[in-house]
Design a protein around this motif. Structure first.
Motif, mmCIF file in Angstrom:
data_model
loop_
_atom_site.group_PDB
_atom_site.id
_atom_site.type_symbol
_atom_site.label_atom_id
_atom_site.label_comp_id
_atom_site.label_asym_id
_atom_site.label_seq_id
_atom_site.Cartn_x
_atom_site.Cartn_y
_atom_site.Cartn_z
ATOM 1 N N PRO A 14 90.822 6.651 -32.814
ATOM 2 C CA PRO A 14 92.274 6.371 -32.825
ATOM 3 C C PRO A 14 92.761 5.635 -31.585
ATOM 4 C CG PRO A 14 91.856 8.613 -33.549
ATOM 5 C CD PRO A 14 90.550 8.089 -33.032
ATOM 6 N N ASN A 15 92.126 5.855 -30.435
ATOM 7 C CA ASN A 15 92.547 5.182 -29.208
ATOM 8 C C ASN A 15 91.861 3.841 -29.001
ATOM 9 O OD1 ASN A 15 94.352 7.159 -27.530
ATOM 10 N ND2 ASN A 15 92.711 8.430 -28.367
ATOM 11 N N SER A 16 91.012 3.436 -29.959
ATOM 12 C CA SER A 16 90.328 2.147 -29.864
ATOM 13 C C SER A 16 90.715 1.188 -30.973
ATOM 14 C CB SER A 16 88.801 2.367 -29.909
ATOM 15 O OG SER A 16 88.375 3.285 -28.950
ATOM 16 N N ILE A 17 91.585 1.613 -31.878
ATOM 17 C CA ILE A 17 91.836 0.840 -33.090
ATOM 18 C C ILE A 17 92.839 -0.285 -32.889
ATOM 19 C CG2 ILE A 17 93.816 2.096 -34.052
ATOM 20 C CD1 ILE A 17 90.577 1.127 -35.922
ATOM 21 N N GLY A 67 83.839 -12.099 -47.105
ATOM 22 C CA GLY A 67 83.926 -10.902 -46.276
ATOM 23 C C GLY A 67 82.603 -10.374 -45.788
ATOM 24 N N ILE A 68 81.538 -10.558 -46.564
ATOM 25 C CA ILE A 68 80.257 -9.967 -46.179
ATOM 26 C C ILE A 68 79.655 -10.656 -44.958
ATOM 27 C CG2 ILE A 68 78.715 -11.425 -47.549
ATOM 28 C CD1 ILE A 68 77.294 -8.841 -48.433
ATOM 29 N N PHE A 69 80.144 -11.839 -44.614
ATOM 30 C CA PHE A 69 79.659 -12.543 -43.435
ATOM 31 C C PHE A 69 80.727 -12.668 -42.346
ATOM 32 C CE2 PHE A 69 76.666 -13.954 -46.658
ATOM 33 C CZ PHE A 69 75.464 -13.936 -45.979
ATOM 34 N N ALA A 70 81.918 -12.109 -42.565
ATOM 35 C CA ALA A 70 83.016 -12.276 -41.610
ATOM 36 C C ALA A 70 83.318 -11.019 -40.803
ATOM 37 C CB ALA A 70 84.285 -12.725 -42.351
ATOM 38 N N TRP A 71 82.582 -9.922 -41.018
ATOM 39 C CA TRP A 71 82.888 -8.658 -40.343
ATOM 40 C C TRP A 71 82.375 -8.545 -38.909
ATOM 41 C CZ3 TRP A 71 78.681 -5.988 -38.643
ATOM 42 C CH2 TRP A 71 77.457 -6.256 -39.263
ATOM 43 N N PRO A 72 81.347 -9.298 -38.457
ATOM 44 C CA PRO A 72 80.823 -9.055 -37.103
ATOM 45 C C PRO A 72 81.848 -9.189 -35.983
ATOM 46 C CG PRO A 72 79.245 -10.342 -38.349
ATOM 47 C CD PRO A 72 80.494 -10.280 -39.176
ATOM 48 N N SER A 73 82.833 -10.069 -36.121
ATOM 49 C CA SER A 73 83.834 -10.210 -35.056
ATOM 50 C C SER A 73 84.638 -8.922 -34.890
ATOM 51 C CB SER A 73 84.763 -11.381 -35.364
ATOM 52 O OG SER A 73 85.401 -11.210 -36.622
ATOM 53 N N THR A 74 84.998 -8.277 -36.005
ATOM 54 C CA THR A 74 85.706 -6.997 -35.929
ATOM 55 C C THR A 74 84.836 -5.931 -35.289
ATOM 56 O OG1 THR A 74 86.956 -7.560 -37.925
ATOM 57 C CG2 THR A 74 86.910 -5.249 -37.275
ATOM 58 N N ALA A 75 83.549 -5.890 -35.657
ATOM 59 C CA ALA A 75 82.632 -4.902 -35.089
ATOM 60 C C ALA A 75 82.473 -5.098 -33.583
ATOM 61 C CB ALA A 75 81.277 -5.001 -35.790
ATOM 62 N N ARG A 76 82.390 -6.331 -33.143
ATOM 63 C CA ARG A 76 82.228 -6.598 -31.707
ATOM 64 C C ARG A 76 83.448 -6.157 -30.913
ATOM 65 N NH1 ARG A 76 79.175 -12.237 -30.251
ATOM 66 N NH2 ARG A 76 77.097 -11.636 -30.974
ATOM 67 N N VAL A 77 84.633 -6.444 -31.443
ATOM 68 C CA VAL A 77 85.855 -6.056 -30.742
ATOM 69 C C VAL A 77 85.959 -4.534 -30.636
ATOM 70 C CG1 VAL A 77 88.372 -6.044 -30.914
ATOM 71 C CG2 VAL A 77 87.108 -8.156 -31.331
ATOM 72 N N LEU A 78 85.685 -3.838 -31.735
ATOM 73 C CA LEU A 78 85.786 -2.379 -31.722
ATOM 74 C C LEU A 78 84.703 -1.765 -30.835
ATOM 75 C CD1 LEU A 78 87.176 0.139 -32.784
ATOM 76 C CD2 LEU A 78 85.587 0.119 -34.715
ATOM 77 N N ARG A 79 83.500 -2.292 -30.873
ATOM 78 C CA ARG A 79 82.418 -1.766 -30.021
ATOM 79 C C ARG A 79 82.797 -1.860 -28.553
ATOM 80 N NH1 ARG A 79 78.441 -4.149 -27.129
ATOM 81 N NH2 ARG A 79 76.531 -2.914 -26.730
ATOM 82 N N ALA A 80 83.325 -3.000 -28.138
ATOM 83 C CA ALA A 80 83.712 -3.169 -26.737
ATOM 84 C C ALA A 80 84.815 -2.196 -26.333
ATOM 85 C CB ALA A 80 84.162 -4.609 -26.497
ATOM 86 N N GLU A 81 85.756 -1.962 -27.224
ATOM 87 C CA GLU A 81 86.854 -1.040 -26.908
ATOM 88 C C GLU A 81 86.361 0.400 -26.852
ATOM 89 O OE1 GLU A 81 90.905 -0.362 -25.934
ATOM 90 O OE2 GLU A 81 89.608 -2.134 -25.972
ATOM 91 N N ILE A 82 85.442 0.769 -27.737
ATOM 92 C CA ILE A 82 84.911 2.136 -27.733
ATOM 93 C C ILE A 82 84.078 2.381 -26.477
ATOM 94 C CG2 ILE A 82 83.188 3.607 -28.871
ATOM 95 C CD1 ILE A 82 84.390 2.897 -31.502
ATOM 96 N N LEU A 83 83.342 1.385 -26.027
ATOM 97 C CA LEU A 83 82.595 1.528 -24.778
ATOM 98 C C LEU A 83 83.523 1.823 -23.606
ATOM 99 C CD1 LEU A 83 79.970 -1.365 -25.086
ATOM 100 C CD2 LEU A 83 79.533 1.097 -25.210
ATOM 101 N N ARG A 84 84.734 1.297 -23.650
ATOM 102 C CA ARG A 84 85.706 1.577 -22.584
ATOM 103 C C ARG A 84 86.324 2.948 -22.730
ATOM 104 N NH1 ARG A 84 91.047 1.538 -21.864
ATOM 105 N NH2 ARG A 84 91.380 1.037 -24.071
ATOM 106 N N VAL A 85 86.657 3.343 -23.971
ATOM 107 C CA VAL A 85 87.399 4.580 -24.202
ATOM 108 C C VAL A 85 86.513 5.818 -24.102
ATOM 109 C CG1 VAL A 85 88.717 5.861 -25.959
ATOM 110 C CG2 VAL A 85 89.149 3.423 -25.596
ATOM 111 N N LYS A 86 85.247 5.705 -24.456
ATOM 112 C CA LYS A 86 84.415 6.914 -24.568
ATOM 113 C C LYS A 86 84.138 7.576 -23.219
ATOM 114 C CE LYS A 86 79.698 5.029 -24.394
ATOM 115 N NZ LYS A 86 78.434 4.913 -25.145
ATOM 116 N N ASN A 87 84.432 6.908 -22.118
ATOM 117 C CA ASN A 87 84.264 7.510 -20.799
ATOM 118 C C ASN A 87 85.571 8.019 -20.213
ATOM 119 O OD1 ASN A 87 81.435 6.983 -20.655
ATOM 120 N ND2 ASN A 87 81.869 4.854 -20.103
ATOM 121 N N ALA A 88 86.616 8.070 -21.039
ATOM 122 C CA ALA A 88 87.918 8.545 -20.561
ATOM 123 C C ALA A 88 87.861 10.052 -20.270
ATOM 124 C CB ALA A 88 89.000 8.241 -21.584
ATOM 125 N N ASP A 89 88.815 10.518 -19.482
ATOM 126 C CA ASP A 89 88.823 11.931 -19.068
ATOM 127 C C ASP A 89 88.987 12.871 -20.256
ATOM 128 O OD1 ASP A 89 88.514 11.130 -16.467
ATOM 129 O OD2 ASP A 89 90.661 11.205 -15.984
#
Length: 318
Positions: free
Chosen positions: A229-232, A185-207
């Motif tokens: 909650p809207n990026s999970i 697990g200590i080396f398998a988390w970056p894929s989850t972080a990348r997916v969530l980061r990309a989604e948050i970059l999209r959501v944080k500019n919402a109205d």
């Protein structure tokens, strides 16, 4: 002029009001149930046979892991007799015997909890690390994003199976479920972080995020109440599929001899122990492999269904 004849203005005709059914167009259907992303996803999933098949298999695996005594009364190690070494099926032993004369079916049943436990612990670890790194990097940006993203790139560049082999070799005296889960697990988390980061970059500019900022809500509260909650949703998909990968990783490490100790029952250990007897006793390798494959395939199928259900574009194309 009759009321049914359109009145003429300077540039166009205006239809009579009674011919314009505004009431019917603008009426709100109160009887309809409210809907959101999760309700729509559930309505889509429950109509797909693949969802019910994969969910039923996963539920069965969980029950087997929690209550192995419901499925076999044969002790997995206490009833081993060398006279039954690599023997075929007999009464009360449907899948035959291992090289040590142990019941293959009983070992598969009792090994389910070990393999599933590794997958669950790995997913908890990777989800926590991935969510923490991904949400702060994506939302705050700037130097926070640079530092956290570069840290993720370092871990992402190292194959987690290779890193787990090194860790388990160094800590060979402490090989157990928790240590092998930590090594994966200590080396398998970056894929989850990348997916969530990309989604948050999209959501944080919402109205609605901009509106919260205009009202003076703190950035951290906006992150926890609105953005996260809207990026999970994509994280849930990645988690479901990654659980299957974690089970495979444990089996791979055990097969290579650097995973769980031989005294611990797991599908990976059974497959590793049976590799030399494939010609003389194929059942000792085939049946644990089938159990592993079906479980992994079920989690992957469930992840595919959840991914399609949480993607409005995919639902519109079907």
């Amino acid at each position: 002029m009759s009321s049914n004849v359109p009145t003429r203005s300077a540039n166009h005709y205006v239809a009579p009001l009674e011919e314009t059914p505004l009431v019917a167009v603008d009426a709100v259907k109160v009887a309809e149930k409210p809907s959101n992303l999760w309700i729509d996803a559930w309505r889509d999933m429950r109509r797909r046979p693949m969802f019910w098949i994969s969910a039923a298999i996963i539920l069965l695996v969980v029950i087997v892991a929690l209550f192995p005594g419901l499925f076999t009364q044969v002790p997995p190690n206490d009833d081993c007799q060398l006279s039954n070494s690599n023997g075929g099926p007999t009464d009360g032993h449907l899948l035959g015997f291992t090289k040590q004369g142990c019941d293959v079916y009983s070992r598969i049943i009792h090994g389910t909890s070990t393999s599933l436990s590794v997958g669950i612990i790995v997913i908890i670890l990777t989800t926590v690390l991935g969510v923490v790194f991904g949400m702060f990097a994506g939302y705050y940006g700037g130097w926070v994003d640079s530092v956290l993203s570069r840290a993720g790139d370092i871990f992402f560049s190292i194959p987690y199976i290779l890193a787990a082999v090194v860790i388990m070799s160094v800590f060979s005296a402490y090989r157990n479920v928790f240590v092998i889960s930590l090594a994966i697990g200590i080396f398998a988390w970056p894929s989850t972080a990348r997916v969530l980061r990309a989604e948050i970059l999209r959501v944080k500019n919402a109205d609605y995020v901009m509106a919260s900022q205009a009202l003076g809500v703190s950035r951290f509260r906006i992150l926890m109440r609105h953005v996260l909650p809207n990026s999970i949703a994509p994280v849930i998909v990645v988690t479901t599929i990654s659980l299957a990968a974690a089970i495979v990783a444990e089996a791979t490490l055990s097969f290579l001899g650097v995973g769980l100790p031989n005294s611990t029952m797991s599908w990976g250990n059974d497959i590793s122990a049976a590799q030399t007897d494939l010609r003389t006793a194929p059942q000792t390798l085939i049946y644990p492999s089938i159990a592993l494959s079906i479980t992994v395939l079920s989690f992957i199928m469930l992840g595919e269904v959840v991914r399609d259900a949480l993607d409005p574009k995919a639902r519109a194309q079907r």
